[in-house]
Design an enzyme around this catalytic site. Structure first.
Site, PDB file in Angstrom:
ATOM      1  N   ASP A  76      22.891   4.946 -21.551  1.00  0.00           N
ATOM      2  CA  ASP A  76      22.414   5.348 -20.229  1.00  0.00           C
ATOM      3  C   ASP A  76      23.537   5.878 -19.354  1.00  0.00           C
ATOM      4  OD1 ASP A  76      19.985   5.695 -19.049  1.00  0.00           O
ATOM      5  OD2 ASP A  76      19.777   3.651 -18.302  1.00  0.00           O
ATOM      6  N   HIS A 100      32.659  -4.923 -15.030  1.00  0.00           N
ATOM      7  CA  HIS A 100      32.352  -4.589 -13.647  1.00  0.00           C
ATOM      8  C   HIS A 100      32.184  -3.089 -13.448  1.00  0.00           C
ATOM      9  CE1 HIS A 100      33.170  -4.137  -9.269  1.00  0.00           C
ATOM     10  NE2 HIS A 100      32.447  -5.240  -9.207  1.00  0.00           N
ATOM     11  N   ASN A 114      15.367   9.749 -18.082  1.00  0.00           N
ATOM     12  CA  ASN A 114      15.617  10.012 -19.508  1.00  0.00           C
ATOM     13  C   ASN A 114      14.812   9.092 -20.410  1.00  0.00           C
ATOM     14  OD1 ASN A 114      16.958   7.644 -18.985  1.00  0.00           O
ATOM     15  ND2 ASN A 114      18.851   8.218 -20.048  1.00  0.00           N
ATOM     16  N   ILE A 116      14.729   5.932 -20.729  1.00  0.00           N
ATOM     17  CA  ILE A 116      15.316   4.646 -21.138  1.00  0.00           C
ATOM     18  C   ILE A 116      16.023   3.999 -19.944  1.00  0.00           C
ATOM     19  CG2 ILE A 116      15.679   5.371 -23.541  1.00  0.00           C
ATOM     20  CD1 ILE A 116      18.684   5.675 -22.844  1.00  0.00           C
ATOM     21  N   VAL A 118      17.780   2.360 -16.873  1.00  0.00           N
ATOM     22  CA  VAL A 118      17.694   2.413 -15.419  1.00  0.00           C
ATOM     23  C   VAL A 118      18.078   3.801 -14.936  1.00  0.00           C
ATOM     24  CG1 VAL A 118      18.173  -0.039 -15.121  1.00  0.00           C
ATOM     25  CG2 VAL A 118      20.080   1.576 -15.205  1.00  0.00           C
ATOM     26  N   ASN A 192      33.867  -9.568  -0.441  1.00  0.00           N
ATOM     27  CA  ASN A 192      32.989 -10.736  -0.563  1.00  0.00           C
ATOM     28  C   ASN A 192      33.670 -12.035  -0.157  1.00  0.00           C
ATOM     29  OD1 ASN A 192      31.003  -9.038  -1.803  1.00  0.00           O
ATOM     30  ND2 ASN A 192      32.166  -9.195  -3.704  1.00  0.00           N
ATOM     31  N   TYR A 203      40.015   1.065   6.381  1.00  0.00           N
ATOM     32  CA  TYR A 203      40.626   2.255   6.975  1.00  0.00           C
ATOM     33  C   TYR A 203      39.549   3.131   7.611  1.00  0.00           C
ATOM     34  CZ  TYR A 203      44.796   0.903   4.359  1.00  0.00           C
ATOM     35  OH  TYR A 203      45.868   0.221   3.866  1.00  0.00           O
ATOM     36  N   VAL A 206      37.352   5.659   5.520  1.00  0.00           N
ATOM     37  CA  VAL A 206      36.649   5.144   4.352  1.00  0.00           C
ATOM     38  C   VAL A 206      35.314   4.566   4.813  1.00  0.00           C
ATOM     39  CG1 VAL A 206      36.719   3.506   2.433  1.00  0.00           C
ATOM     40  CG2 VAL A 206      38.831   4.604   3.219  1.00  0.00           C
TER      41      VAL A 206
END
Length: 854
Positions: A76, A100, A114, A116, A118, A192, A203, A206
């Site tokens: 995928d 990750h 496609n 399949i 997600v 987190n 910044y 961002v």
């Protein structure tokens, strides 16, 4: 040595894995035919599915993902992946060895429609994985900067960073500034740590992304603060996993790729937009959450992809804000954009300043006039200040902690223009400055001290000195008010011309950022140095708490043997310490008469392991009483020992398995002389009668050496004392109840079953309705008189008069009360008798003594 940074990558890895071949049980949404689209609840929450009919892909730009790499074998993902860059192990592939990066890229750009797996927010894309996290998701800020520069070198126009670092870095700032100049949109997770927005999200250029749950509530660990821009779903986000699998993960790491995907779709629709334009379009189209407008918890609100790709860019989406009442938020460390012109001459903003300090504003103004705009700053408790801005100007104004209102005004005669202001806050030096060196160390005075400090400039160190005058224990704690401050604590003692330092106190744990030192100290001068690990200037404060506890003086020493035992005065509080496990403290006391002795420990410094033993001088080989649970009994407010002791000399020994020398135990002994075995009748008016009847076995006290003379007598107690008196004076009274009458509230196992039964059989006590005798009911004075009269067989005649005002002649107990009063067996309270009052144990004893002449 440079610290490694354990990047905050996610809140939880919720591995609900499914093999590729399995199909979702629920029908897929019509926007895409991906098998697990119905599991991707975040897609509809941010309205990406509605946007896909307008734009769903962007293969014209490169999207760089700085993370742990990507699973190049995942069916995928592989169609959207460019050859990656491995900065952790240069020369090797960017294959994901942590998982990750694969999860993040799946949210951003899993192949859509496609059939399949997600769908990413972007279906078809050019994703450049740049591996900067090792297999343990560890890196450093210089590696992050290198990753951004690598992405820019390869032409990336969107750079995603689903991680956070709490440390500021100049090299990282320079890389981010380069990205802005290069036309790249930067998106990063806010972090987190349940603290302030972390870097690089913090910044101004961002996009800082926080996380919400399915009900648009901020998840508990999502970082918040003035730098936050947007929120997106971050709880149980369904995505790709290593090994061709799928599952959920959570955190701001899951939220940021949704925003990066939206930025890519915006650029697909409007490829000429600048990074500032893309950011502004994301902010202007967000769904407002929480407080109206921007707020610290949710920024400008929830990402709305559909609105973002369908809306025209506004050059001033913060309008209307032409009055103070309509002022819009201008967070510190952020950018705002607006317009001023002949028809819109004033914009108002409000800024919440966290500390006393300075705010700098750098302006970009598309006007050739050198002073196109006037800005007036209204800080709390300060006179307003006006400055003039031209393009490229930077103005710095002092600001007090609290609200600062800002009025921007077009100068007269200037044509319409667009302005961009970028704010930067710098905290003021703390009140202890200057204290950057040992020579300027601030003295700390007292045994309990708390001071506040900060690092207002790069390389700042705070020095303190503390003079210890006696042996003791020093506790020093430094605690930051946000996790960006990475504290380092150093403590040293002056030794002549040198200072002997402890090893540095640095726990390297940003989740628990306080640093603590706890140590034994001797007289002399100590230095305390507090610094920031990276030597950064940080907008935050720390609190230094110092506590000095001198060695507790034990005035009873030496008393470590019974021959040196200290006198333990009755009623006094004795104190002492047990500095070693081998130490014992001995005390002695003398009883001049038989006594009831109670030993208590009002305070024990340890929670367990404290022991006490009581010895008689007559036998020191065996303790009369001992326990190892002194501390536990003390905590519950219980006495340690309570016992009858004959006159003589006694010793108490104390020791503890857990030594202590900075606090003292407290020990008390109470001596109560015994009269006929009782400790509560020595000065009582009925003492003689109680003693006499007790010696004859007629009445008894309680196990704790009390008689409780003023306590009310129950029917069971009264019957017992009365029958015992009758037997002692020669009456033949049965000891066992032989009657057939049964009482519902008097089982045979009741301690007074036979006594009450015999008294009932003799006609002394009467029963109650429902076959009750009420053994525990208190006896009134009137009942006491009547029952004694019955037992004595007195002739009771009606009377025309009464001896007491509260006992009329027709009172049911008047004949008995009158007959006993006439015989001087019974007395009232002056002119009153109080017939309904409860009879006390002392009153019953005296009446029995008089009536039976015992």
């Amino acid at each position: 040595m440079k610290k490694s940074i354990h990047i905050a990558v996610s809140l939880a890895m919720l591995l609900t894995l499914a093999p590729l071949g399995a199909r979702a049980a629920l029908a897929a949404a019509p926007a895409s035919n991906d098998s697990y689209l119905s599991n991707q609840l975040h897609i509809s929450q941010i309205k990406a599915d509605k946007a896909w009919s307008v734009v769903n892909s962007n293969q014209a730009i490169t999207i760089a993902v700085l993370d742990s790499g990507a699973d190049y074998n995942h069916p995928d993902l592989k169609g959207n992946l460019l050859p990656g860059v491995n900065l952790v192990n240069p020369g090797k592939s960017a294959q994901d060895d942590n998982g990750h990066g694969t999860e993040v890229i799946g949210v951003l750009a899993a192949k859509g429609n496609n059939g399949i797996g997600v769908a990413g927010v972007v279906w078809n894309a050019r994703i450049l994985p740049i591996k900067i996290l090792n297999k343990d998701a560890v890196t450093n800020v210089d590696m992050i900067a290198k990753g951004i520069n690598t992405a820019l070198d390869r032409g990336a126009k969107v750079i995603l960073m689903s991680f956070s670092s709490l440390s500021y870095s100049r090299s990282l700032r320079e890389a981010i500034d380069r990205a802005e100049r290069s036309g790249a949109v930067l998106v990063a997770a806010s972090g987190n740590e349940a603290s302030r927005v972390a870097y690089p999200a913090a910044y101004p250029t961002v996009v800082a992304v926080g996380a919400v749950n399915g009900k648009n509530q901020v998840i508990s660990q999502s970082n918040t603060g003035p730098e936050l821009n947007l929120v997106a779903p971050g709880l149980n986000v369904y995505t790709t996993k290593l090994g061709g699998k799928y599952g959920s993960f959570s955190g701001t790491s899951a939220a940021a790729p949704q925003v990066a995907g939206a930025a890519a779709l915006i650029l697909a629709r409007y490829p000429k937009l600048t990074p500032l334009d893309v950011r502004q379009l994301l902010y202007q189209t967000a769904t407002d959450l929480g407080e109206s407008g921007w707020d610290r918890q949710t920024g400008y609100g929830l990402l709305d992809v559909n609105k973002a790709v369908r809306s025209a860019l506004s050059s001033d989406f913060l309008e209307p804000n032409n009055t103070l009442q309509r002022a819009k938020a201008f967070p510190i460390e952020q950018q705002i954009r607006g317009n001023l012109g002949p028809n819109d001459t004033v914009d108002w903003f409000k800024m919440d300043v966290p500390y006393d300090g300075k705010v700098s504003f750098t302006a970009k103004i598309n006007s050739g006039v050198s002073s196109a705009m006037a800005a007036t700053f209204y800080s709390e408790n300060r006179t307003s200040i006006t400055h003039y801005f031209g393009n490229g100007d930077t103005v710095t104004v002092p600001a007090k902690a609290g609200r600062m209102n800002i009025k921007l005004m077009r100068n007269g005669g200037v044509n319409a223009f667009t302005y961009v202001l970028t704010s930067k806050f710098t905290i003021n030096p703390d009140r202890n400055e200057p204290n950057d060196t040992m020579a300027t160390a601030r003295p700390l005075v007292g045994n309990q001290i708390s001071v506040t400090g900060n690092f207002h400039q790069e390389g700042d160190q705070d020095w303190f000195s503390y003079y210890v005058r006696e042996y003791g224990h020093l506790d020093v704690t430094v605690t930051p008010d946000n996790k960006r401050v990475d504290l380092v604590l150093a403590i040293g003692k002056q030794n002549g011309n040198n200072t002997v330092w402890d090893p540095i106190y640095d726990n390297d744990d940003r989740d628990h950022p306080a640093e603590r030192a706890s140590k034994e100290v001797s007289p002399g001068k100590y230095y305390i140095r507090v610094s920031e690990y990276q030597q950064n200037a940080v907008n935050g404060e720390y609190r230094l708490d110092l506590g000095f506890t001198p060695l507790k003086k034990d005035l009873n020493e030496p008393n470590d043997t019974y021959s040196r035992a200290s006198p333990l005065a009755a009623g006094g509080v004795m104190t002492g310490t047990i500095p070693t496990a081998s130490d014992s403290d001995w005390f002695q006391f003398t009883l001049h008469t038989d006594s009831y002795v109670t030993i208590r420990a009002p305070f024990i410094p340890v929670s367990s392991g404290f022991r006490i033993a009581l010895y008689s001088e007559k036998n020191m080989n065996y303790a009369l009483a001992s326990t190892n649970e002194v501390a536990e009994l003390s905590d519950r407010g219980k006495e340690i020992f309570s016992l009858r002791l004959p006159k003589g000399k006694y010793y108490v020994r104390l020791n503890s398995g857990i030594p202590f020398k900075y606090d003292a135990y407290k020990l008390t002994v109470t001596q109560q002389p015994l009269v006929s075995g009782y400790r509560d009748i020595s000065d009582h008016w009925a003492r003689t009668e109680i003693a006499r009847l007790s010696s004859k076995g007629i009445v008894k006290g309680f196990d704790d050496a009390t008689f409780k003379p003023n306590q009310a007598v129950t029917r069971a107690q009264f019957a017992t004392m009365l029958l015992q008196t009758m037997r002692a004076t020669g009456s033949k009274v049965a000891t066992t109840y032989s009657g057939k009458e049964a009482f519902s509230d008097l089982p045979k196992k009741h301690w007074a079953y036979n006594t009450l039964g015999v008294a009932y059989q003799l006609g002394i006590l009467k029963g109650y309705p429902d076959s009750q005798i009420k053994p525990d009911l208190a006896v009134s004075r009137a009942e006491m008189a009547v029952m004694i009269a019955r037992a004595k067989g007195l002739a009771l005649n009606s009377r025309r008069t009464s001896s007491y005002r509260d006992v009329p002649a027709d009172h049911w107990a008047a004949p008995a009360i009158g007959a006993m009063t006439a015989r001087n067996w019974l007395n009232g309270y002056g002119s009153n008798f109080k017939p309904q009052g409860s009879a006390t144990r002392a009153e019953v004893v005296v009446l029995l003594a008089k009536s039976y002449q015992v």
